[in-house]
Motif scaffolding. Structure first.
Motif, PDB file in Angstrom:
ATOM      1  N   ASN A 107       0.805  -1.223   0.000  1.00 53.42           N
ATOM      2  CA  ASN A 107       0.000   0.000   0.000  1.00 53.42           C
ATOM      3  C   ASN A 107       0.841   1.278   0.000  1.00 53.42           C
ATOM      4  O   ASN A 107       0.287   2.381  -0.060  1.00 53.42           O
ATOM      5  N   ILE A 108       2.151   1.137   0.072  1.00 54.57           N
ATOM      6  CA  ILE A 108       3.010   2.324   0.157  1.00 54.57           C
ATOM      7  C   ILE A 108       2.841   3.223  -1.063  1.00 54.57           C
ATOM      8  O   ILE A 108       2.639   4.437  -0.935  1.00 54.57           O
ATOM      9  N   GLU A 109       2.895   2.643  -2.246  1.00 52.26           N
ATOM     10  CA  GLU A 109       2.809   3.447  -3.471  1.00 52.26           C
ATOM     11  C   GLU A 109       1.393   3.925  -3.753  1.00 52.26           C
ATOM     12  O   GLU A 109       1.188   5.041  -4.216  1.00 52.26           O
ATOM     13  N   THR A 110       0.402   3.072  -3.482  1.00 51.40           N
ATOM     14  CA  THR A 110      -0.972   3.410  -3.857  1.00 51.40           C
ATOM     15  C   THR A 110      -1.710   4.226  -2.800  1.00 51.40           C
ATOM     16  O   THR A 110      -2.582   5.041  -3.134  1.00 51.40           O
ATOM     17  N   ARG A 111      -1.356   4.039  -1.528  1.00 51.06           N
ATOM     18  CA  ARG A 111      -2.102   4.717  -0.462  1.00 51.06           C
ATOM     19  C   ARG A 111      -1.236   5.619   0.409  1.00 51.06           C
ATOM     20  O   ARG A 111      -1.746   6.355   1.238  1.00 51.06           O
ATOM     21  N   GLY A 112       0.071   5.513   0.238  1.00 51.28           N
ATOM     22  CA  GLY A 112       0.952   6.395   0.984  1.00 51.28           C
ATOM     23  C   GLY A 112       1.283   5.942   2.384  1.00 51.28           C
ATOM     24  O   GLY A 112       1.843   6.699   3.175  1.00 51.28           O
ATOM     25  N   TYR A 113       0.944   4.707   2.722  1.00 48.16           N
ATOM     26  CA  TYR A 113       1.315   4.179   4.032  1.00 48.16           C
ATOM     27  C   TYR A 113       1.586   2.683   3.927  1.00 48.16           C
ATOM     28  O   TYR A 113       1.225   2.035   2.941  1.00 48.16           O
ATOM     29  N   GLY A 114       2.240   2.154   4.942  1.00 48.80           N
ATOM     30  CA  GLY A 114       2.631   0.747   4.946  1.00 48.80           C
ATOM     31  C   GLY A 114       4.081   0.604   5.358  1.00 48.80           C
ATOM     32  O   GLY A 114       4.797   1.596   5.539  1.00 48.80           O
ATOM     33  N   VAL A 115       4.520  -0.647   5.520  1.00 47.42           N
ATOM     34  CA  VAL A 115       5.906  -0.947   5.879  1.00 47.42           C
ATOM     35  C   VAL A 115       6.481  -1.841   4.791  1.00 47.42           C
ATOM     36  O   VAL A 115       5.891  -2.870   4.447  1.00 47.42           O
ATOM     37  N   ALA A 116       7.617  -1.472   4.251  1.00 50.48           N
ATOM     38  CA  ALA A 116       8.225  -2.184   3.119  1.00 50.48           C
ATOM     39  C   ALA A 116       8.389  -3.676   3.428  1.00 50.48           C
ATOM     40  O   ALA A 116       8.902  -4.051   4.484  1.00 50.48           O
ATOM     41  N   GLY A 117       7.949  -4.509   2.485  1.00 55.33           N
ATOM     42  CA  GLY A 117       8.149  -5.946   2.607  1.00 55.33           C
ATOM     43  C   GLY A 117       7.246  -6.642   3.595  1.00 55.33           C
ATOM     44  O   GLY A 117       7.456  -7.822   3.894  1.00 55.33           O
ATOM     45  N   VAL A 118       6.224  -5.970   4.086  1.00 55.95           N
ATOM     46  CA  VAL A 118       5.342  -6.575   5.099  1.00 55.95           C
ATOM     47  C   VAL A 118       4.043  -7.057   4.464  1.00 55.95           C
ATOM     48  O   VAL A 118       3.368  -6.319   3.750  1.00 55.95           O
ATOM     49  N   GLU A 119       3.722  -8.324   4.721  1.00 54.59           N
ATOM     50  CA  GLU A 119       2.410  -8.879   4.410  1.00 54.59           C
ATOM     51  C   GLU A 119       1.620  -8.911   5.713  1.00 54.59           C
ATOM     52  O   GLU A 119       2.169  -9.262   6.754  1.00 54.59           O
ATOM     53  N   ALA A 120       0.352  -8.564   5.669  1.00 53.01           N
ATOM     54  CA  ALA A 120      -0.448  -8.535   6.894  1.00 53.01           C
ATOM     55  C   ALA A 120      -1.831  -9.113   6.644  1.00 53.01           C
ATOM     56  O   ALA A 120      -2.410  -8.935   5.569  1.00 53.01           O
ATOM     57  N   LEU A 121      -2.351  -9.833   7.641  1.00 49.37           N
ATOM     58  CA  LEU A 121      -3.656 -10.470   7.552  1.00 49.37           C
ATOM     59  C   LEU A 121      -4.439 -10.216   8.834  1.00 49.37           C
ATOM     60  O   LEU A 121      -3.865 -10.172   9.925  1.00 49.37           O
ATOM     61  N   THR A 122      -5.748 -10.086   8.699  1.00 47.20           N
ATOM     62  CA  THR A 122      -6.629  -9.950   9.860  1.00 47.20           C
ATOM     63  C   THR A 122      -7.198 -11.322  10.193  1.00 47.20           C
ATOM     64  O   THR A 122      -7.853 -11.938   9.355  1.00 47.20           O
ATOM     65  N   LEU A 123      -6.949 -11.791  11.401  1.00 45.59           N
ATOM     66  CA  LEU A 123      -7.384 -13.120  11.800  1.00 45.59           C
ATOM     67  C   LEU A 123      -8.087 -13.081  13.158  1.00 45.59           C
ATOM     68  O   LEU A 123      -7.790 -12.226  13.990  1.00 45.59           O
ATOM     69  N   PRO A 124      -9.013 -14.013  13.389  1.00 46.21           N
ATOM     70  CA  PRO A 124      -9.648 -14.083  14.706  1.00 46.21           C
ATOM     71  C   PRO A 124      -8.709 -14.732  15.710  1.00 46.21           C
ATOM     72  O   PRO A 124      -7.908 -15.601  15.352  1.00 46.21           O
ATOM     73  N   TYR A 125      -8.780 -14.293  16.937  1.00 45.77           N
ATOM     74  CA  TYR A 125      -8.021 -14.920  18.018  1.00 45.77           C
ATOM     75  C   TYR A 125      -9.061 -15.429  19.007  1.00 45.77           C
ATOM     76  O   TYR A 125      -9.551 -14.690  19.855  1.00 45.77           O
ATOM     77  N   ALA A 126      -9.430 -16.696  18.847  1.00 46.84           N
ATOM     78  CA  ALA A 126     -10.521 -17.271  19.630  1.00 46.84           C
ATOM     79  C   ALA A 126     -10.019 -17.860  20.938  1.00 46.84           C
ATOM     80  O   ALA A 126      -8.984 -18.518  20.991  1.00 46.84           O
ATOM     81  N   ARG A 127     -10.780 -17.614  21.996  1.00 48.49           N
ATOM     82  CA  ARG A 127     -10.483 -18.180  23.314  1.00 48.49           C
ATOM     83  C   ARG A 127     -11.748 -18.101  24.152  1.00 48.49           C
ATOM     84  O   ARG A 127     -12.727 -17.443  23.781  1.00 48.49           O
ATOM     85  N   GLY A 128     -11.733 -18.765  25.292  1.00 54.09           N
ATOM     86  CA  GLY A 128     -12.901 -18.816  26.146  1.00 54.09           C
ATOM     87  C   GLY A 128     -13.201 -17.480  26.794  1.00 54.09           C
ATOM     88  O   GLY A 128     -12.326 -16.621  26.910  1.00 54.09           O
ATOM     89  N   PRO A 129     -14.459 -17.295  27.229  1.00 53.99           N
ATOM     90  CA  PRO A 129     -14.860 -16.046  27.888  1.00 53.99           C
ATOM     91  C   PRO A 129     -13.993 -15.703  29.100  1.00 53.99           C
ATOM     92  O   PRO A 129     -13.695 -14.533  29.347  1.00 53.99           O
ATOM     93  N   SER A 130     -13.596 -16.723  29.838  1.00 50.97           N
ATOM     94  CA  SER A 130     -12.783 -16.480  31.028  1.00 50.97           C
ATOM     95  C   SER A 130     -11.386 -15.968  30.683  1.00 50.97           C
ATOM     96  O   SER A 130     -10.691 -15.406  31.531  1.00 50.97           O
ATOM     97  N   GLU A 131     -10.965 -16.173  29.426  1.00 48.87           N
ATOM     98  CA  GLU A 131      -9.645 -15.741  28.986  1.00 48.87           C
ATOM     99  C   GLU A 131      -9.702 -14.437  28.192  1.00 48.87           C
ATOM    100  O   GLU A 131      -8.706 -14.014  27.617  1.00 48.87           O
ATOM    101  N   GLY A 132     -10.877 -13.833  28.158  1.00 49.42           N
ATOM    102  CA  GLY A 132     -10.992 -12.556  27.453  1.00 49.42           C
ATOM    103  C   GLY A 132     -11.869 -12.586  26.228  1.00 49.42           C
ATOM    104  O   GLY A 132     -12.142 -11.551  25.629  1.00 49.42           O
TER     105      GLY A 132
END
Length: 240
Positions: A107-132
């Motif tokens: 996104n550096i060239e097209t949007r003007g932000y980002g970190v060179a060479g970084v791939e990033a994904l949004t993922l769920p972090y599932a755990r029990g209610p007692s753990e947050g």
């Protein structure tokens, strides 16, 4: 390793990188052969884009559905570091995706932000209610740690937090942010933890140069033999 696992008929094995004839990237194998990006529904259209060029025979040891799901085995063509940012329950999925976009190197060239060479994904972090309870995590691959380091990812994270703070306070230039709002919408409001995953480039260089990583006996042959046994034992437990 892959043959031993697949012969148990418990796990489907899919190869990537140097273990695959076509050097198929891990992300492509995960998209096409596993449900990795569908877990918990934390998927956006960009993450689910289809890739072509890898057949089942080229990436899989056993194309049949196994009792215990799928695993991937391989090594990237180039060394990569991993860094995860676990967000708090106050950050919803749409907000988490804005951080993912803010970190992606493409996104550096097209949007003007980002970190060179970084791939990033949004993922769920599932755990029990007692753990947050369920939260979201942004998983980053640093494909060129010298150009896009962990320090740069952390700096970009801080900038994202500042943008979120301004947006939540209704100010675009920071002039309307009160002291109370600045204290409320701080780092801890958005981020639960930010941490490296696996081995870093620096650690590899230090080991190859014969340098001890710490004060214990981790450089000895006996230490690593016991370590390998522990990893194998844990893996066997997971297969049972």
């Amino acid at each position: 390793i892959g043959n031993r696992i697949s012969k148990t008929n418990l796990v489907n094995v899919h190869y990537y990188g140097m273990a695959c004839p076509n050097n198929t990237p891990l992300a492509t194998v995960r998209r096409e052969k596993t449900s990795f990006f569908k877990s918990g529904g934390a998927v956006d259209k960009e993450q689910m884009g289809q890739y072509k060029g890898a057949s089942p025979k080229e990436t899989s040891a056993s194309p049949n559905v196994a009792l215990k799901g799928d695993t991937t085995i391989g090594a990237p063509v180039n060394f990569a570091e991993n860094f995860n940012i676990r967000l708090t329950s106050k950050v919803n999925f749409d907000q988490a995706k804005t951080l993912t976009q803010f970190l992606r190197g493409r996104n550096i060239e097209t949007r003007g932000y980002g970190v060179a060479g970084v791939e990033a994904l949004t993922l769920p972090y599932a755990r029990g209610p007692s753990e947050g309870g369920k939260v979201y995590e942004v998983a980053c691959n640093l494909l060129d740690p010298k150009e896009g380091s962990v320090a740069m990812v952390r700096a970009q994270l801080e900038e994202w937090i500042e943008r979120q703070r301004l947006e939540l306070s209704g100010s675009h230039d920071g002039s309307g942010v009160t002291d109370d709002e600045a204290c409320k919408f701080n780092y801890e409001y958005f981020v639960e933890d930010a941490y490296p995953v696996g081995t870093t480039e620096e650690q590899c260089i230090r080991v190859l140069s014969g340098e001890r990583l710490d004060e214990d006996d981790s450089s000895s042959e006996t230490f690593w033999e016991e370590y390998d046994k522990g990893v194998a034992q844990k893996f066997q437990e997971l297969l049972q």
